[in-house]
Design an enzyme around this catalytic site. Structure first.
Site, mmCIF file in Angstrom:
data_model
loop_
_atom_site.group_PDB
_atom_site.id
_atom_site.type_symbol
_atom_site.label_atom_id
_atom_site.label_comp_id
_atom_site.label_asym_id
_atom_site.label_seq_id
_atom_site.Cartn_x
_atom_site.Cartn_y
_atom_site.Cartn_z
ATOM 1 C CG HIS A 516 -1.833 -1.227 1.267
ATOM 2 N ND1 HIS A 516 -2.642 -1.510 2.332
ATOM 3 C CD2 HIS A 516 -2.047 -2.226 0.372
ATOM 4 C CE1 HIS A 516 -3.315 -2.635 2.102
ATOM 5 N NE2 HIS A 516 -2.968 -3.085 0.911
HETATM 6 C C1 FAD Z 1 -0.130 -9.490 -1.069
HETATM 7 C C2 FAD Z 1 -0.932 -8.260 -1.393
HETATM 8 C C3 FAD Z 1 -2.170 -8.053 -0.799
HETATM 9 C C4 FAD Z 1 -2.915 -6.922 -1.107
HETATM 10 N N1 FAD Z 1 -4.134 -6.790 -0.524
HETATM 11 C C5 FAD Z 1 -4.866 -5.699 -0.772
HETATM 12 C C6 FAD Z 1 -6.150 -5.557 -0.185
HETATM 13 O O1 FAD Z 1 -6.647 -6.460 0.503
HETATM 14 N N2 FAD Z 1 -6.843 -4.423 -0.421
HETATM 15 C C7 FAD Z 1 -6.331 -3.431 -1.209
HETATM 16 O O2 FAD Z 1 -7.008 -2.418 -1.385
HETATM 17 N N3 FAD Z 1 -5.134 -3.556 -1.804
HETATM 18 C C8 FAD Z 1 -4.387 -4.662 -1.615
HETATM 19 N N4 FAD Z 1 -3.173 -4.797 -2.232
HETATM 20 C C9 FAD Z 1 -2.685 -3.691 -3.089
HETATM 21 C C10 FAD Z 1 -3.156 -3.763 -4.542
HETATM 22 O O3 FAD Z 1 -2.662 -4.910 -5.158
HETATM 23 C C11 FAD Z 1 -2.661 -2.509 -5.276
HETATM 24 O O4 FAD Z 1 -3.188 -1.377 -4.627
HETATM 25 C C12 FAD Z 1 -3.105 -2.412 -6.723
HETATM 26 O O5 FAD Z 1 -2.748 -3.551 -7.451
HETATM 27 C C13 FAD Z 1 -2.511 -1.165 -7.364
HETATM 28 O O6 FAD Z 1 -2.987 -1.025 -8.676
HETATM 29 P P1 FAD Z 1 -2.170 -0.218 -9.762
HETATM 30 O O7 FAD Z 1 -2.966 -0.252 -11.015
HETATM 31 O O8 FAD Z 1 -1.810 1.112 -9.230
HETATM 32 O O9 FAD Z 1 -0.794 -0.996 -9.908
HETATM 33 P P2 FAD Z 1 -0.475 -2.495 -10.332
HETATM 34 O O10 FAD Z 1 -1.651 -3.371 -10.154
HETATM 35 O O11 FAD Z 1 0.770 -2.867 -9.670
HETATM 36 O O12 FAD Z 1 -0.198 -2.367 -11.885
HETATM 37 C C14 FAD Z 1 0.924 -1.675 -12.384
HETATM 38 C C15 FAD Z 1 1.449 -2.399 -13.601
HETATM 39 O O13 FAD Z 1 2.424 -1.582 -14.234
HETATM 40 C C16 FAD Z 1 3.477 -2.393 -14.699
HETATM 41 N N5 FAD Z 1 4.668 -1.547 -14.849
HETATM 42 C C17 FAD Z 1 5.396 -0.957 -13.859
HETATM 43 N N6 FAD Z 1 6.420 -0.277 -14.397
HETATM 44 C C18 FAD Z 1 6.338 -0.404 -15.731
HETATM 45 C C19 FAD Z 1 7.121 0.093 -16.819
HETATM 46 N N7 FAD Z 1 8.192 0.852 -16.610
HETATM 47 N N8 FAD Z 1 6.751 -0.244 -18.082
HETATM 48 C C20 FAD Z 1 5.674 -1.039 -18.303
HETATM 49 N N9 FAD Z 1 4.905 -1.531 -17.319
HETATM 50 C C21 FAD Z 1 5.237 -1.209 -16.041
HETATM 51 C C22 FAD Z 1 3.603 -3.452 -13.626
HETATM 52 O O14 FAD Z 1 4.261 -4.594 -14.120
HETATM 53 C C23 FAD Z 1 2.144 -3.715 -13.271
HETATM 54 O O15 FAD Z 1 1.583 -4.745 -14.042
HETATM 55 C C24 FAD Z 1 -2.416 -5.942 -1.991
HETATM 56 C C25 FAD Z 1 -1.177 -6.148 -2.601
HETATM 57 C C26 FAD Z 1 -0.439 -7.298 -2.318
HETATM 58 C C27 FAD Z 1 0.871 -7.507 -2.992
#
Ligand code: FAD
Ligand code: SF4
Lengths: 587, 213
Positions: A516
Site C-alpha cells: 500500500h
Molecule cells: C499481497 C498483497 C495483498 C494486497 N491486498 C490488498 C487488499 O486487501 N486491499 C487493497 O485495497 N489492496 C491490496 N493490495 C494492493 C493492490 O494490489 C494494489 O493497490 C493495486 O494492485 C494497485 O494497482 P495499480 O494499477 O496502481 O498498480 P499495479 O496493479 O501494480 O499495476 C501496475 C502495472 O504496471 C506495470 N509496470 C510498472 N512499471 C512499468 C514500466 N516501466 N513499463 C511497463 N509496465 C510497467 C507493472 O508490471 C504492473 O503490471 C495488496 C497487494 C499485495 C501484494
C-alpha cells in the site's frame, strides 16, 4: 536514439494493472486506439492458478514469477537522508507485481472506501483542532477532490469488482450491520457480505460491549457468483485459505484478469504489448506536450511509441520514477521544501494484538478474501483527538484470510524461537489463536519522499528509485494509543495469553507489511504543492495523466485499491467527457 | 514409492551438519517427527541448487555495504556461498574447540552454538554474524511447512503437527460458521494429488477424510 518507431496511436497506457486495465477498457470503448505497454509477461490465469497448484504457499509466499524480478529493478531504501540508501535486494515489506494484470493478481481483496475525512484531512484537522494540532514537519494536504465527487466512481468500481458488503450509510441513512462511519453511498454493495467466522464473531461481540460498531469487511472476492457490467462472470469464493499473495483458482478474486481483460483483450481498438518496459516519456521541444514513450521490448530493442495522450498506470514507484527520468515536473527537495515529484511518499502502519487460547479452536486455515470484522470507531477523525498528540487513526479488525503455516505460526510471548518449546507452542496454538489488527493511516512528512538514486541502476542502466522513509512520532503514538483499545477488547474476550506489537521504532523494509505504497505524484488544487490536478492530469504536461496510489497526498488507514480503482474510473470519465472535447488543462 | 534423496549442492559433510542443526531447531519428540526426519536438509539442498541459491531474482549489483538491519540482506555472497562458508567455519570452530565437527557434538553443545549464532556472538571471518542463522531458521521452517513436493515436510509431518489440512476441500463453507469445533483431517498435499493417492470431487478439489479424535 530509438531504433524502431511505431505508428502514432491515440493513447498509450503504461502498465496493465488495476488502473491501467480500466483506463484501457473505458477509452477503447469510447473509440480511441489504445496501446497498452506492460513490462510483465502474458499470463493465462485459468491454467496458472488452477487447483492444486494455486495452493502452494512456498511459491506464492516467496518465489513466484508473477512478482517483480528484482534482479532487473528494485528500489533503494534508507530511513533518513543522513543514511546511505541501499537496494532492497530481496522482496520484503511489499510485493510488487510484474505480469499482465499487475499486483492485484495476488491481492487480498479487502475493499474499503476511504472516509470523507481522508480527502480533506488537513482542513478538517485545522477546523476542529486548530493549526497547532498538526505534527511538526507534517506535510499532509487536501486532495483537491471530495468524497462526494468520487462517490459515483466508487460505486462504479465496486460494481466492476463485485464487492460484497453491507451498506452502513445508504444515501445518508445509517443502516444496522454496516459501517456507520462510512461516507454516504448511493447504492447497496453489488454482493452480500461474507459470513463471519468464529473468531470474527467473538471479536464483534466484545466490541459491542464497548459500544463500538462492528461490521463485516467489504471484499472483492465474490460472496456469490457475479456478472459484472463488462458482462464477465466471476466465480464464488470458496475460502480455501490460500488467498492474499496467491492467484485464485476459482476466478473469485476480482482483478484485471477476471474483471476486465477477457473483454478488453478482444476489443478491436486495443493492443496489449507484454514484456515491454517503458523507460521514458518523450516531450516536444516546448516541454509541455508529451509525444509518446520509449520502451525496451522483449528482444531488448528500444522502441518509440508516439501517442496523442500518455497515461501512466505503473504503480506508485514507476509512476514517480518515469516522471523523474523524463524530467517532467520539478523534483521534490526536502531541504528547500520545493518541488513536487517524489513528495509525500507514504505507507500504512500495521500493529496487532495476538490472542492465544487454551479452550477455543478457530480453524484459521478456512478463510480468505479478506473475510473479517472491523470497527471504524478509531479510524480517521471518527473520535475526538483532543490532547492525544496525533492526527489520523486506524481500523481495528479480525481478519480470517487463511493461515498457511510458513507464515502463520505465532507463539505466545516468551516462547523461544526454536527448539522443543517452540515446537510444542506452535503445535498447541496454531489452531488456538487469532489477531486483532490495528491498521493505521500514515500522514505525510517532509522527510519522507522518493527521488532517483545516485548510485544504483536497473538492468537498463537507469537510476533506481530511492525511498527515504521512516515512521514519525505521529504514527507511533497513534498506533500505540489504538493498540491499547485493541488490548482492552482482547482482555474482554479473555484470552489466556496476549502479545501486542504496535508500530514502533524505525520502519524496516525486511518483513512483509503491505503493498500500500502511495504518494510521489500527488494530486491537489495547487500546482505549487501538487504534481497532478484533481483529474490526475499533470500540471506541466496536459496530455499526460498519472493514475494510481501515487496520487494520494497521504495515506488513509484503509486499503488503497478501491480508491485507486475509483480514481481510474473518474479519470476515464474526465478524459472522455472533458479532455477529448477540449484537449488542454482541465483545471 | 519412496525416493532416496539425491543431493545436488550440499556435500555429505554439509548434509550431516544440516541434519544435526535442523534437528535442534525443530526436534523430534512424542508429538511427532522433527525437521531432520522431515527431510529439511534435502529441501534446503534443492533450494540452494535452484535459482534462489544464487539469488536469481534478487538485486545483485554493488556497491556492497552492510547497512542497517532495517535495510535487509546486503551480503555480496549468495545463499549457496553463505551455507558453504558458514558450515565450514562452524565445523572448523567445533573441531578446534571440541575435537569434533558440529554433527558429532552433544545436543547441549549444539544448542549452545546455535544460540551464539542467533545472538550474533559467533564470529565468522567472512560473513555478518547472524546472517547464517537467519537463513537457516527461515529455510528450516519453510522446509518443515511447505508442500512435500519441494522435498521437505516428509509425510506431511509439519502439517500433522499443527493440524493444517493442506490443499483445501471445496466445502469449507459448510464449516466456516462452526464455533469451536476442530476440523481435523488427513492433510492433502499437491504431491498426493499428483501421485493420484487422493480422491477428488467433481470440481477437482480433494475429498478430505476426517480424523477420529
Ligand atoms: C499481497 C498483497 C495483498 C494486497 N491486498 C490488498 C487488499 O486487501 N486491499 C487493497 O485495497 N489492496 C491490496 N493490495 C494492493 C493492490 O494490489 C494494489 O493497490 C493495486 O494492485 C494497485 O494497482 P495499480 O494499477 O496502481 O498498480 P499495479 O496493479 O501494480 O499495476 C501496475 C502495472 O504496471 C506495470 N509496470 C510498472 N512499471 C512499468 C514500466 N516501466 N513499463 C511497463 N509496465 C510497467 C507493472 O508490471 C504492473 O503490471 C495488496 C497487494 C499485495 C501484494
Ligand atoms: S479465498 Fe476466495 S478469493 Fe481467495 S483465492 Fe480462495 S476462492 Fe479465491
Amino acid at each position: 536514439m530509438a531504433l524502431i518507431k511505431q505508428k502514432n496511436v491515440d493513447v498509450v497506457v503504461v502498465g496493465c494493472g488495476v488502473s491501467g486495465s480500466i483506463l484501457c477498457m473505458e477509452l477503447a470503448a469510447a473509440g480511441l486506439r489504445v496501446v497498452n505497454l506492460e513490462r510483465g509477461r502474458m499470463i493465462d490465469g485459468m491454467r496458472e492458478f488452477s487447483s492444486p497448484h494455486a495452493f502452494d504457499e512456498f511459491k506464492y509466499e516467496r518465489h513466484s514469477d508473477i512478482f517483480q524480478n528484482l534482479s532487473r529493478e528494485t528500489v533503494t531504501f534508507r530511513n533518513s537522508s543522513s543514511d546511505a540508501a541501499l537496494p532492497m535486494r530481496e522482496m520484503g515489506s511489499f510485493k510488487l507485481g510484474e505480469v499482465v494484470g499487475g499486483t492485484a493478481l495476488h491481492w487480498g481483496t479487502h475493499s474499503r472506501r476511504f472516509l470523507p475525512w481522508d480527502f480533506e484531512s488537513l482542513s478538517k484537522t485545522i477546523e476542529r483542532y486548530g493549526p497547532d494540532a498538526l505534527p511538526q514537519d507534517c506535510s499532509m494536504q487536501d486532495w483537491g477532490i471530495t468524497y462526494e465527487e468520487l462517490e459515483p466512481y466508487y460505486d462504479q468500481f465496486e460494481h466492476l469488482y463485485g464487492v460484497g458488503g453491507k451498506a452502513g450509510n445508504l444515501n445518508g441513512e445509517i443502516r444496522p450491520g454496516g459501517n456507520p462511519f462510512e461516507g454516504a453511498r448511493s447504492r447497496e454493495y453489488p454482493n452480500p457480505p461474507a459470513p463471519m467466522t468464529y473468531a470474527g464473531s467473538i471479536f464483534a461481540e466484545a466490541t459491542r460491549k464497548f459500544g463500538y460498531t462492528p461490521h463485516v469487511n467489504p471484499v472483492a472476492s465474490m460472496t456469490e457468483s457475479y456478472v459484472n457490467p463488462y458482462r464477465l462472470m466471476l466465480g464464488k469464493c470458496m475460502r480455501g485459505g490460500f488467498c492474499s499473495s496467491h492467484g485464485c483458482a476459482n476466478g473469485a478474486k476480482a482483478n484485471p484478469l477476471t474483471a476486465v481483460m477477457p473483454v478488453l483483450s478482444k476489443h478491436k481498438n486495443y493492443e496489449l504489448r507484454p514484456l515491454c518496459n517503458v523507460i521514458r516519456i518523450n516531450l516536444d521541444s516546448s516541454g509541455k506536450c508529451a509525444t509518446g514513450v520509449n520502451y525496451i521490448d522483449a528482444r531488448g530493442r528500444e522502441v518509440e511509441q508516439p501517442a496523442d495522450l500518455v497515461i501512466l498506470a505503473s504503480y506508485t514507484f514507476n509512476n514517480t520514477r518515469l516522471l523523474l527520468l523524463s524530467g517532467i515536473g520539478k523534483p521534490y527537495d526536502p531541504i528547500a521544501n520545493t518541488g513536487v515529484i517524489g513528495k509525500n511518499y507514504s505507507y500504512q502502519t500495521g500493529g496487532k494484538v495476538t490472542l492465544f487460547f487454551e479452550d477455543k479452536v478457530f480453524n484459521p486455515f478456512m478463510g480468505g478474501g479478506a473475510r473479517g470484522v472491523s470497527i471504524d470507531d478509531f479510524n480517521g477523525d471518527n473520535f475526538d483527538h483532543s490532547g492525544l498528540g496525533f492526527v489520523g487513526g486506524a481500523y481495528v479488525a479480525v481478519s480470517s484470510s487463511g493461515a498457511p503455516p510458513i507464515k502463520n505460526t505465532p507463539v505466545p510471548p516468551g516462547t523461544p524461537g526454536w527448539g522443543l518449546e517452540w515446537k510444542r507452542a506452535v503445535s498447541k496454538y496454531y489452531n488456538r489463536n487469532f489477531s486483532i489488527r490495528v491498521t493505521g493511516g500514515c500522514q505525510s512528512h517532509r522527510g519522507n519522499y522518493l527521488d532517483l538514486d545516485p548510485t544504483y541502476k536497473d538492468a537498463n542502466g537507469l537510476p533506481l528509485l530511492r525511498m527515504t522513509f521512516d515512521w514519525t512520532e505521529n504514527e507511533r503514538r497513534m498506533s500505540s494509543w489504538i493498540s491499547e483499545k485493541a488490548l482492552d477488547i482482547a482482555r474482554e474476550i479473555g484470552a489466556s495469553k496476549l502479545s501486542a506489537s504496535p508500530t514502533r521504532g524505525h520502519y524496516s523494509i525486511v518483513p512483509y507489511q503491505s503493498t500500500h505504497n502511495v504518494g510521489g505524484v500527488i494530486m491537489g488544487a495547487d500546482s505549487m504543492t501538487s504534481a497532478v490536478n484533481k483529474y490526475l492530469q499533470s500540471w506541466d504536461v496536459s496530455n499526460l495523466f498519472v493514475v494510481g496510489g501515487s496520487a494520494f497526498p497521504q495515506n488513509s488507514a484503509n486499503p488503497p485499491t478501491n480508491t485507486i480503482g475509483a480514481l481510474a474510473c473518474w479519470v476515464a470519465d474526465a478524459i472522455k467527457d472533458q479532455y477529448l472535447r477540449r484537449p488542454g488543462p482541465l483545471v | 514409492m519412496s525416493v532416496v534423496p539425491c543431493y545436488r549442492y550440499l556435500t555429505e559433510a554439509e548434509v550431516r551438519f544440516l541434519n544435526a542443526a535442523v534437528e535442534r531447531l525443530i526436534p523430534s519428540d512424542e508429538s511427532g517427527a522433527g525437521a531432520k526426519e522431515a527431510n529439511v536438509a534435502y529441501f534446503i539442498d534443492q533450494q540452494l541448487a535452484g535459482s534462489w541459491g544464487v539469488h536469481g531474482r534478487c538485486y545483485r549489483q554493488g556497491p556492497w555495504r552492510e547497512g542497517k538491519p532495517q535495510q535487509g540482506y546486503q551480503s555480496r555472497l549468495t545463499p549457496q556461498e553463505i551455507y558453504r562458508e558458514a558450515i565450514r567455519e562452524i565445523d572448523q570452530h567445533c573441531t578446534g574447540r571440541h575435537g569434533k565437527v558440529f554433527a558429532h557434538l552433544g545436543a547441549d553443545l549444539q544448542d549452545e552454538i546455535i544460540r551464539e549464532l542467533e545472538a550474533g556472538t559467533f564470529e565468522f571471518q567472512s560473513i555478518p554474524s547472524s546472517l547464517f542463522f537467519e537463513l537457516l531458521i527461515r529455510n528450516t521452517q519453510e522446509g518443515f511447512f511447505s508442500d512435500p513436493m519441494y522435498g521437505g515436510n516428509k509425510d506431511k509431518v509439519g502439517w500433522r503437527l499443527i493440524g493444517f489440512p493442506g490443499v483445501p476441500a471445496s466445502n469449507y463453507d459448510d464449516h466456516i460458521d462452526e464455533r469451536n469445533i476442530p476440523y481435523r483431517v488427513e492433510p492433502v498435499s499437491i504431491l498426493d494429488i499428483k501421485n493420484g493417492s487422493v480422491e477428488l470431487d467433481s470440481q477437482g478439489y480433494p475429498k478430505h477424510v476426517l480424523l477420529k479424535s
